[in-house]
Design an enzyme around this catalytic site. Structure first.
Site, PDB file in Angstrom:
ATOM      1  N   CYS A 379      -3.809  -4.756  -3.198  1.00 29.77           N
ATOM      2  CA  CYS A 379      -5.029  -4.952  -3.839  1.00 29.77           C
ATOM      3  C   CYS A 379      -5.334  -3.672  -4.954  1.00 29.77           C
ATOM      4  CB  CYS A 379      -6.228  -5.247  -3.131  1.00 29.77           C
ATOM      5  SG  CYS A 379      -7.704  -5.944  -4.181  1.00 29.77           S
ATOM      6  N   HIS A 513      -3.856 -10.145  -0.823  1.00 26.77           N
ATOM      7  CA  HIS A 513      -4.125  -9.617   0.468  1.00 26.77           C
ATOM      8  C   HIS A 513      -3.117 -10.310   1.666  1.00 26.77           C
ATOM      9  CE1 HIS A 513      -7.561  -6.904  -0.068  1.00 26.77           C
ATOM     10  NE2 HIS A 513      -7.756  -7.588  -0.975  1.00 26.77           N
ATOM     11  N   GLU A 515      -2.132  -9.322   4.427  1.00 27.76           N
ATOM     12  CA  GLU A 515      -2.413  -9.378   5.795  1.00 27.76           C
ATOM     13  C   GLU A 515      -3.206 -10.507   6.534  1.00 27.76           C
ATOM     14  OE1 GLU A 515      -5.687  -7.051   3.625  1.00 27.76           O
ATOM     15  OE2 GLU A 515      -3.567  -7.645   3.055  1.00 27.76           O
TER      16      GLU A 515
END
EC number: 6.3.4.2
Length: 541
Positions: A379, A513, A515
């Site tokens: 990001c 993102h 994750e």
């Protein structure tokens, strides 16, 4: 017919209700049941999207674009069930809905009160958007005794009466502290916490007792006697080395068996092989790597909860231990980059907002690029990678982001419109802060022959976003001349999603993102590949 399990907490906050809920969900799932997990947050914010990371920690984003509590990340990582907007509610949203109904006249002139109107809205949320789930686990945020949580406790008390014991169960998480001077565990805090819960009309069916050592049988029986639960329903929630050991620990203590008995279910024993495999890999790594995380919210590591877990997932996949070196990006604005980053095998710059520490991150990017150290920008970390390339490779010495103020070369700027499927979505810079974000899952097309296409093994992916600024495509040609490849674009070709440097051991920046979609038993491919690159960097293989 969905059964409901309500998880409350007492004595102190931060006992781990989210992990306990996730672990119980994983155990029920391992017994063959279909589960859904939800979080009811008592704070007055509509959602955590505009809350400070120092106050709330990470904002977890779902596929359908909800900004939610970080506990939903635990739920997804432990069960693999994608969370939705309907899985998180706050007092702020409940009151907003109730007031909107009152303004529309939905209550037909009635005096609007906490009971029944607010509690009815909470009950409606708990029971909504469920189809064929066997269990819905609802975690009540906060601590029993807090003023804010009273409407939620009243609502679940009413649900217990309306649905009956055959469809509801109350689980209470408490603390059993060890007093060194006395040399013993103390049960009194648990007794008082249950007394507080009883005062609002809820009798717990099971107690989970957080402790750092085994609870003697005599103390378990004492807790059971004074709290009016079965002795085997007093479950020691022991401290463990890894959170992924929690489902195994709870099963050994009989938690899932107590739940099945309560509901009269004859279910097969859970298959916990994948959890055992994960724990074995964590306990017996074949090496280790050190990853520098250059961020701005490192004083509260919960701000990067999913990120830290995803890196550990990458370690599990590569059978190595991942050591995390948390570095405040501001220190790089005064130098000292080499001293802090040279010992590291990989560098990661995570998401964030605002100018503070931004150019320290740019220096970290420069170090990774010039020293050929594996770099992963997420990001904001991708945007800083582009600014670094624009300044030091493309010759735009004043390249910056409009997030930091007006500039002559805005290589990063505010998005005002983009496509979501066949719909054009627009945002205005003057809109509410919580309504100007690009949120949720969006598709991305990967460039043929790129590193990321090889990593993903497919040409189109879907990832979750949370940002309001984007790399300016007007600078693409000049940046690509320097060797920075735009290897991932939105399907309409308008928004850059991924950049990479092919002539580098591992240099990838992503606008999304990843994750948020990583799981211990299904690590995200980008994190698996990044840690593999760090292993090569450390010369372990």
């Amino acid at each position: 017919m969905t059964r409901f399990i309500f998880i409350t907490g007492g004595v102190v906050s931060s006992l781990g209700k989210g992990l306990a809920s996730a672990a119980l969900g994983a155990l029920l799932q391992a017994r063959g049941f279909k589960v859904r997990l939800r979080k009811l947050d008592p704070y007055l914010n509509v959602d955590p999207g505009t809350m400070s990371p120092y106050q709330h920690g990470e904002v977890y984003v779902t596929d359908d674009g909800a900004e939610t509590d970080l506990d939903l990340g635990h739920y997804e990582r432990f069960t693999g069930v994608p969370s939705r907007k309907s899985d998180n509610i706050t007092t702020g949203r409940i009151y907003s809905n109730v007031i909107a109904k009152e303004r529309r006249g939905d209550y037909l002139g009635a005096t609007v009160q906490v009971i029944p109107h607010v509690t009815d809205a909470i009950k409606e949320f708990v029971k909504s958007d469920l189809t064929d789930e066997d269990f819905c686990l609802c975690e009540i945020g906060g601590t029993v005794g807090d003023i804010e949580s009273l409407p939620f406790l009243e609502a679940i008390r009413q649900l217990g009466n309306e649905l009956g014991r055959a469809r509801t169960m109350f689980v209470h998480l408490t603390l059993v502290p060890y007093i060194p001077s006395a040399g013993e565990l103390k049960t009194k805090p648990t007794q008082h916490s249950v007394k507080e819960l009883l005062s609002v009309g809820i009798q717990p069916d099971m107690l989970m007792c957080r402790c750092d050592r085994e609870i003697p049988e005599g103390d378990r029986r004492k807790i059971a006697l004074f709290c009016n639960v079965a002795p085997d329903a007093v479950i020691p929630a022991l401290d463990v080395d890894s959170i992924y050991q929690v489902p195994i620990s709870y099963h050994e203590q009989g938690m899932d068996a107590v739940v099945c008995r309560h509901f009269g279910l004859d279910a097969p024993l859970p298959d916990l092989k994948r959890w055992s495999t994960i724990v074995d890999r964590i306990r017996q790594p074949e090496g280790e790597v050190t990853i520098a995380i250059v961020g701005k919210y490192i004083s509260l590591l919960d701000s990067y909860k999913s990120l830290a877990e995803a890196l550990h997932h990458g370690g599990i996949a590569n059978n190595v231990k991942v050591n995390l070196n948390w570095i405040d990006s501001q220190i790089f604005e005064q130098g000292d980059v080499v001293q802090h980053l040279e010992p590291c095998d990989g560098i990661l710059v995570p998401g964030g907002f605002g100018e503070r520490g931004a150019f320290g991150k740019v220096e970290a990017v420069r170090f990774a690029r010039e020293r050929k150290v594996p770099y992963f920008g997420i990001c904001f970390g991708m945007q800083m990678a582009v600014i670094e390339a624009a300044r030091n490779l493309a010759g735009y010495k004043d390249a910056s982001s409009t997030e930091f103020g007006p500039c002559d070369n805005p290589v990063v700027g505010l998005m005002t419109e983009w496509m979501k499927g066949n719909m054009l979505e627009k945002r205005a810079a003057s809109g509410d802060l919580g309504g100007t974000m690009r949120l949720g899952a969006y598709e991305c097309d990967l460039k043929q022959g790129s590193r990321v296409r090889e990593i993903y093994g497919q040409g189109r992916i879907s990832e979750r976003h949370r940002h309001r600024y984007e790399v300016n495509m007007g600078y693409r040609a000049d940046l690509e001349k320097t060797g920075l490849s735009f290897s991932g674009l939105s399907p309409d070709g308008v928004l850059p999603e991924i950049v990479e440097i092919p002539d580098h051991p591992w240099f990838v920046g992503v606008q999304f993102h990843p994750e948020l979609k990583s799981k211990p038993f299904d690590p995200h491919p980008l994190f698996t590949s990044f840690i593999a690159a760090a292993v090569r960097q450390s010369r372990l293989v």
